[in-house]
Design a protein around this motif. Structure first.
Motif, short mmCIF file in Angstrom:
data_model
loop_
_atom_site.label_atom_id
_atom_site.label_comp_id
_atom_site.label_asym_id
_atom_site.label_seq_id
_atom_site.Cartn_x
_atom_site.Cartn_y
_atom_site.Cartn_z
N TYR A 256 77.16 24.94 48.39
CA TYR A 256 77.95 24.06 47.53
C TYR A 256 77.28 22.69 47.54
O TYR A 256 76.97 22.16 48.62
N GLN A 257 77.06 22.12 46.35
CA GLN A 257 76.35 20.86 46.25
C GLN A 257 77.13 19.90 45.34
O GLN A 257 77.58 20.28 44.26
N LYS A 258 77.28 18.69 45.80
CA LYS A 258 77.97 17.64 45.03
C LYS A 258 77.04 16.43 44.93
O LYS A 258 76.58 15.93 45.95
N THR A 259 76.80 15.99 43.68
CA THR A 259 75.86 14.89 43.43
C THR A 259 76.59 13.76 42.70
O THR A 259 77.24 13.99 41.68
N VAL A 260 76.50 12.57 43.22
CA VAL A 260 77.02 11.37 42.55
C VAL A 260 75.81 10.66 41.95
O VAL A 260 75.01 10.06 42.68
N PRO A 261 75.62 10.77 40.63
CA PRO A 261 74.38 10.26 40.02
C PRO A 261 74.34 8.73 39.99
O PRO A 261 75.37 8.04 39.97
N GLY A 262 73.13 8.25 40.00
CA GLY A 262 72.93 6.82 39.85
C GLY A 262 72.91 6.43 38.37
O GLY A 262 73.18 7.25 37.48
N ARG A 263 72.56 5.18 38.09
CA ARG A 263 72.63 4.68 36.71
C ARG A 263 71.62 5.38 35.82
O ARG A 263 71.88 5.66 34.65
N VAL A 264 70.46 5.66 36.32
CA VAL A 264 69.44 6.31 35.50
C VAL A 264 69.92 7.70 35.10
O VAL A 264 69.82 8.11 33.93
N THR A 265 70.48 8.43 36.06
CA THR A 265 70.96 9.78 35.74
C THR A 265 72.16 9.71 34.81
O THR A 265 72.29 10.51 33.87
N GLN A 266 73.02 8.76 35.02
CA GLN A 266 74.19 8.62 34.14
C GLN A 266 73.77 8.28 32.72
O GLN A 266 74.43 8.70 31.75
N ALA A 267 72.70 7.54 32.60
CA ALA A 267 72.24 7.17 31.25
C ALA A 267 71.79 8.39 30.48
O ALA A 267 71.89 8.44 29.24
N THR A 268 71.30 9.37 31.18
CA THR A 268 70.87 10.59 30.50
C THR A 268 72.02 11.56 30.30
O THR A 268 71.86 12.57 29.63
N ARG A 269 73.16 11.31 30.91
CA ARG A 269 74.31 12.23 30.81
C ARG A 269 75.51 11.47 30.23
O ARG A 269 76.63 11.64 30.68
N PHE A 270 75.24 10.71 29.18
CA PHE A 270 76.33 9.89 28.63
C PHE A 270 77.38 10.74 27.95
O PHE A 270 78.49 10.30 27.73
N LEU A 271 77.06 11.98 27.62
CA LEU A 271 78.07 12.84 26.99
C LEU A 271 78.80 13.72 28.01
O LEU A 271 79.70 14.49 27.63
N ALA A 272 78.41 13.67 29.28
CA ALA A 272 79.05 14.52 30.30
C ALA A 272 80.49 14.09 30.52
O ALA A 272 80.79 12.89 30.51
N PRO A 273 81.40 15.06 30.67
CA PRO A 273 82.81 14.67 30.86
C PRO A 273 83.03 13.94 32.17
O PRO A 273 83.99 13.17 32.30
N SER A 274 82.20 14.22 33.19
CA SER A 274 82.40 13.57 34.49
C SER A 274 81.05 13.14 35.01
O SER A 274 80.05 13.87 34.87
N PRO A 275 80.99 11.99 35.60
CA PRO A 275 79.69 11.54 36.13
C PRO A 275 79.27 12.32 37.38
O PRO A 275 78.10 12.30 37.75
N ILE A 276 80.17 12.99 38.05
CA ILE A 276 79.85 13.72 39.31
C ILE A 276 79.35 15.11 38.95
O ILE A 276 79.95 15.82 38.14
#
Length: 596
Positions: free
Chosen positions: A142-162
């Motif tokens: 089981y893996q849980k990732t809290v993305p940083g700003r760079v990753t969040q910028a590429t996942r702006f359409l994701a329902p959850s940042p985690i």
């Protein structure tokens, strides 16, 4: 008779001179009541001779037949006090029962059986080297990732940042060895030899235990006989003491005779007490061996399988001696270890099959999982090992050489033990024959001395000495018979036939082959025979180098001559007490809990 006795030499001489015509007449005409065998009896109505005074002798012809006065000691009976023994109670335990109890309950024997069972598992371990092994490995992630700003910028359409993920990986692997270079086959040979050596060691332990039981059984029988002899001795000496006291009252003896009789009674009582202590000690030994207190022991039966000659004993022992058999099997085991060490540097072949399942863990759907199946044939060829294999082979060869020499050591010990036991049998047989003749002579000596004592021809010391001689002859005969039986059992032990299966019939016996069959069946597969046959192909052959001895010197060996003669020395009155530095501690001042 006067208050003091004449001197013993003068009395003996005078009485012998007076009795010579009587003895001459007795040789021609045997008086009634006197037998020709080794038992001497005297007529109860024999004439009572008057006491001789100092310087006087009896006339040449006997006095007219005249009964002794009713109150005199001689009138109370001419036979010496009877050396009566206590009646032996009925037996309630036999040697066979004692041996059976020890065979079933002896801790030493039971522990050795379990050690043999443990050796049987070594064969199962060797078989396992050729049997398939399988394993299943399951991994859930089981893996849980809290993305940083760079990753969040590429996942702006994701329902959850985690970001979360879970995966499942399962892998099953089966390995079937096909060829171990002959190592597994060599290990099985070594395990087989180890098991056979363990069986011989068990036979040796059984022989030791049964020999101890036979010895303890015979010791108690001997002690019982000696106690009966000592008890009868005390009673007879007490009777002699009473008669000496009566003759003292009658004025015939002195207080010295009383003291002699009393001393011998006390010595006899002390000997009885010592024999009783020895009896209790042997009973305790018997209890430790057999598992219960000895009851009334029956006479020991003749031992079976006794060889007719010492040559026959050696022939039997060459085949059945457990010590020699164990040494031979130990050498075979170490010889197989040489082949096992050589096989460590040989190629190996194995088949491996693997099934892998990977995919999401939750939700789990089998059709969504990736399934991978693979099979491999693995050939492993050792190239270098840093000299490990060579060292292991050399070590195994040296240990095998030591075991080969151990065979000769065991053979010499066997020969020494058999010769000693055989000579002990020969010696005790002769001692028994001597003791029987000694006892017969001692009986005549004892009875005759007592009768001559009543006739005034012997002193109290002579009576006590003659009786002591008879007692010693009886004890010697009992001890010699005990020693013969123990020596025969000892011979059977070192021949290798002092065991339950040879001594008794109809009894259940421990079968070590049953435990071995259980060990072999544990984890068995239908391919065992085929794989073992493959592993024996081109298996390494152990080569035994010749045994070496120290080199010969340039000259003949001779003892070193000291430069000076060792001087006369005084006794040592002190010992060095200073220890070697660092080998002894010093006490700590405070060991309380407050100062750990």
């Amino acid at each position: 008779m006067t208050g003091r006795l004449p001197s013993y030499p003068a009395l003996a001489l005078s009485c012998l001179c007076a009795l010579m015509p009587v003895v001459a007449g007795a040789q021609a005409i045997q008086p009634p009541g006197v037998l020709e065998d080794d038992t001497v009896t005297y007529p109860s109505n024999a004439p009572c001779p008057p006491p001789a005074k100092t310087g006087q002798t009896h006339p040449a012809s006997p006095h007219p037949a005249k009964p002794c006065p009713p109150g005199s000691v001689a009138a109370k009976g001419w036979a010496p006090p009877a050396f009566a023994l206590d009646a032996e109670p009925p037996a309630t335990e036999t040697l066979g029962q004692a041996l059976r109890s020890a065979y079933e309950t002896a801790p030493t024997l039971q522990a050795q059986r379990y050690l043999l069972r443990a050796s049987g598992e070594d064969y199962a371990l060797a078989e396992a080297e050729l049997r398939p092994t399988s394993e299943l490995q399951v991994t859930g992630t089981y893996q849980k990732t809290v993305p940083g700003r760079v990753t969040q910028a590429t996942r702006f359409l994701a329902p959850s940042p985690i970001i979360t993920s879970n995966t499942l990986a399962a892998s099953a692997m089966v390995t079937q060895p096909l060829y171990t270079g002959g190592r597994a086959a060599a290990d099985m040979d070594a395990a087989n030899a180890e098991i056979r050596a363990g069986r011989e060691q068990l036979r040796g332990t059984e022989g030791d235990v049964l020999l101890q039981v036979v010895t303890a059984y015979s010791d108690i029988r001997r002690d019982s006989e000696i106690l009966r002899l000592y008890s009868g001795n005390v009673r007879q000496l007490q009777a002699i003491q009473g008669e000496v006291g009566a003759r003292r009252v009658a004025g015939e003896l002195t207080r010295t005779d009383i003291a002699q009789a009393e001393t011998q009674v006390q010595v006899a009582e002390a000997a009885y007490n010592s024999a009783q202590q020895q009896m209790e000690q042997d009973r305790a030994t018997y209890t430790a061996l057999v598992g219960h207190d000895p009851r009334v022991l029956a006479p020991a039966p003749p031992l079976p399988n006794m060889p007719a000659s010492v040559g026959e004993a050696f022939d039997f022992a060459q085949q059945t001696n457990p010590g020699l058999g164990q040494a031979i099997e130990t050498e075979r085991e170490s010889r197989a270890r040489i082949a096992s060490a050589k096989a460590a540097g040989r190629p190996t072949v194995a088949l491996t099959g693997t099934a892998t399942l990977t995919g999401g863990a939750a939700p789990f759907y089998l059709y969504n999982q990736d399934q991978v199946f693979s099979g491999q044939a693995v050939l492993t060829i050792p190239l270098t090992n840093g000299g490990k294999v060579g060292a292991a082979v050399a070590q195994a060869e040296d240990r095998n050489a030591a075991d080969r020499i151990g065979i000769e050591t065991a053979r010499r010990q066997m020969v020494d033990s058999i010769i000693n036991a055989w000579n002990a049998i020969a010696t005790t047989q002769r001692n028994i024959d001597v003791a029987i003749r000694e006892r017969a002579s001692a009986r005549v000596f004892d009875e005759g001395t007592f009768q001559e004592y009543r006739l005034g021809l012997r002193a109290t010391f002579d009576v006590l000495y003659a009786h002591s001689t008879l007692l010693n002859a009886e004890v010697s005969l009992v001890s010699a018979r005990h020693d013969l039986y123990v020596a025969q059992a000892t011979l059977l032990r070192y021949i290798g036939v002092l065991e339950e299966r040879s001594l008794q019939t109809g009894a259940g016996l421990y079968d070590p082959a049953t435990d071995l069959r259980h060990a072999e069946a544990r984890g068995a597969t239908p391919l065992d025979g085929l794989v073992l046959a493959l592993d024996k192909i081109a298996r390494p052959v152990p080569i035994q180098p010749p045994l070496q001895q120290p080199p010969l010197g340039a000259d003949a060996a001779a003892m070193v001559v000291p430069p000076v003669t060792f001087p006369l020395v005084d006794q040592a009155h002190y010992s060095p007490i200073v220890p070697i530095q660092g080998t002894i501690g010093a006490p700590i001042e405070d060991r309380s809990l407050s100062r750990p």
